[in-house]
Design a protein around this motif. Sequence first.
Motif, PDB file in Angstrom:
ATOM      1  N   VAL A 289       0.873  -1.254   0.030  1.00  0.00           N
ATOM      2  CA  VAL A 289       0.070   0.074   0.052  1.00  0.00           C
ATOM      3  C   VAL A 289       0.850   1.403   0.202  1.00  0.00           C
ATOM      4  O   VAL A 289       1.733   1.190   0.720  1.00  0.00           O
ATOM      5  N   SER A 290       0.819   2.052  -1.019  1.00  0.00           N
ATOM      6  CA  SER A 290       1.471   3.371  -0.907  1.00  0.00           C
ATOM      7  C   SER A 290       0.613   4.356  -0.328  1.00  0.00           C
ATOM      8  O   SER A 290      -0.466   4.844  -0.766  1.00  0.00           O
ATOM      9  N   LEU A 291       1.016   5.045   0.491  1.00  0.00           N
ATOM     10  CA  LEU A 291       0.400   6.062   1.277  1.00  0.00           C
ATOM     11  C   LEU A 291       0.614   7.516   0.603  1.00  0.00           C
ATOM     12  O   LEU A 291       1.583   7.452   0.095  1.00  0.00           O
ATOM     13  N   PRO A 292      -0.243   8.711   1.146  1.00  0.00           N
ATOM     14  CA  PRO A 292      -0.104   9.737   0.452  1.00  0.00           C
ATOM     15  C   PRO A 292       1.193  10.352   0.874  1.00  0.00           C
ATOM     16  O   PRO A 292       1.771  11.363   0.119  1.00  0.00           O
ATOM     17  N   ASP A 293       1.896  10.094   1.688  1.00  0.00           N
ATOM     18  CA  ASP A 293       3.312  10.772   2.181  1.00  0.00           C
ATOM     19  C   ASP A 293       4.276  10.328   1.435  1.00  0.00           C
ATOM     20  O   ASP A 293       5.649  10.485   1.666  1.00  0.00           O
ATOM     21  N   GLY A 294       4.195   9.289   0.581  1.00  0.00           N
ATOM     22  CA  GLY A 294       5.255   8.252  -0.315  1.00  0.00           C
ATOM     23  C   GLY A 294       5.537   7.053   0.312  1.00  0.00           C
ATOM     24  O   GLY A 294       6.520   6.494  -0.206  1.00  0.00           O
ATOM     25  N   ASP A 333       0.810  -3.459  10.077  1.00  0.00           N
ATOM     26  CA  ASP A 333       1.316  -2.572  10.819  1.00  0.00           C
ATOM     27  C   ASP A 333       0.572  -1.366  11.019  1.00  0.00           C
ATOM     28  O   ASP A 333       0.962  -0.538  10.106  1.00  0.00           O
ATOM     29  N   SER A 334      -0.539  -1.298  11.978  1.00  0.00           N
ATOM     30  CA  SER A 334      -1.259  -0.136  11.970  1.00  0.00           C
ATOM     31  C   SER A 334      -0.674   1.135  12.299  1.00  0.00           C
ATOM     32  O   SER A 334      -1.196   2.382  12.187  1.00  0.00           O
ATOM     33  N   ALA A 335       0.487   0.833  12.673  1.00  0.00           N
ATOM     34  CA  ALA A 335       1.365   2.230  13.639  1.00  0.00           C
ATOM     35  C   ALA A 335       1.502   3.387  12.241  1.00  0.00           C
ATOM     36  O   ALA A 335       1.602   4.502  12.332  1.00  0.00           O
ATOM     37  N   VAL A 336       1.825   2.587  11.187  1.00  0.00           N
ATOM     38  CA  VAL A 336       2.396   3.662   9.953  1.00  0.00           C
ATOM     39  C   VAL A 336       1.090   4.480   9.595  1.00  0.00           C
ATOM     40  O   VAL A 336       1.436   5.573   8.961  1.00  0.00           O
ATOM     41  N   VAL A 337      -0.197   4.087   9.880  1.00  0.00           N
ATOM     42  CA  VAL A 337      -1.355   5.324   9.599  1.00  0.00           C
ATOM     43  C   VAL A 337      -1.992   5.698  10.823  1.00  0.00           C
ATOM     44  O   VAL A 337      -3.035   6.004  11.043  1.00  0.00           O
ATOM     45  N   ALA A 343      -7.961   8.227   3.804  1.00  0.00           N
ATOM     46  CA  ALA A 343      -7.041   8.991   2.751  1.00  0.00           C
ATOM     47  C   ALA A 343      -6.959   8.027   1.384  1.00  0.00           C
ATOM     48  O   ALA A 343      -7.398   6.475   1.468  1.00  0.00           O
ATOM     49  N   PRO A 344      -6.835   8.536   0.503  1.00  0.00           N
ATOM     50  CA  PRO A 344      -6.563   7.707  -0.770  1.00  0.00           C
ATOM     51  C   PRO A 344      -5.330   7.224  -0.820  1.00  0.00           C
ATOM     52  O   PRO A 344      -4.280   7.697  -0.351  1.00  0.00           O
TER      53      PRO A 344
END
Length: 412
Positions: A289-294, A333-337, A343-344
């Motif tokens: 999963v790629s998050l909005p912050d890169g 790892d839910s800590a990363v979000v 968020a998209p």
Amino acid sequence: METSNDTGAARPPGRRRVVIGAVALAVVMASALTVTAWENRDGKPDTAGGATVRVATAVVTRGDLSNAQTLDGTLGYGRTTTVKGGKAGLITWLPTAGRTVRRGDPLYRVDDVPVPVFYGGTPLYRTLETEGTTGPDVRTVADNLRKLGYDIGAQPPVGTWITPRPATPDDSGNRPSTTPEAGPSPSTPTSPPLRAPVRVGRGDGVLTAGLVAAVKRWQTAAGMPPTGVLGVGDVSVQSGAVRVDGVQAQLADAADTPLMTVTSTVKSVTVEVDPSAAGSMRRGDRVTVSLPDGSTAQGTITAVGTAVRLGDASAGDGDGGQPRLTVGIALRDSAVVRGLNSAPVRVRFTSETRKGVLTVPVGALLALREGGYAVQLPGGRLVAVRTGMFSKGVVEISGDGIGAGTKVVTTS
């Protein structure tokens, strides 16, 4: 006697005509390229009388090849569920949006009496007051009180025959301390039954005297009237802890109406996919999963929907009215979000990976008229190859004399 080729020109004697075409793959090439050539007896093509094609060389490489696709997704708390009150009365307290409600905590109050959350799959669908009442709703009560630390006593084992009987208040106003009669068969003599004997099945609980006593103790501690009786709507049965997503009701509204929406307390990712693409997705498959912050997070597919819906083109969700299935993804790892509620995101699905295989550009493949494929070496010799996975313009191949570093002709 001379024979003519497709253009009417005379075919050179002593040569066998072979038609070779580059593989036309809709996903990787916009059009097909056809080459006409004659093969000499030494295995080298002679393009006399054929078309001239611009070519280049490529090197056979060894590495990993995977079928992957990246799709848009949404990070959030999963689908929402509407909570509707189960009994008459007026709402006197409601939680705020974002609140987490766990087992035993009140979800709302009706006539100033709390309605706590129980975990389970079967809600209370009848009034539980008759000792000997058997069923999955009783099991919901028994399991939750046990988890909350209450001693409910022994439960009759599966296969036991139970005869429910009335439990009327005695002179002191308390329920009599009786135990449902149990025996190996329904023929055991009993006092006049309220209902016919029933057999305890898997997933059933039995309303015993011990369980009734535990209900009273719990009701006292929870601020409910300690009657030992539980009716429809006295508890709200959920699959687990819930997060209040939104509240629709107001104070003094009727309690037997939709009150609020709740979600899971765990953040997850949902992706709407084309049903044809969902066939390669399986529960347990890993995704990125790629998050909005890169940054990226690893996830696992937890559910692949079976109900097809049509995307709402008017809502601007990009589906354009096309059929879609929902795929659920749990983050490892839910800590990363932690800092995100929604968020998209972009999700990379990999359905198959081939390790350490030989690959060439798809343009290096030649489709032989007699079937199969070949690659052409710079000197002109053709080498038959077997193909494997196609991915992103390259293809897995194997063949005699083909190895990492071998140069082959490819279209340019």
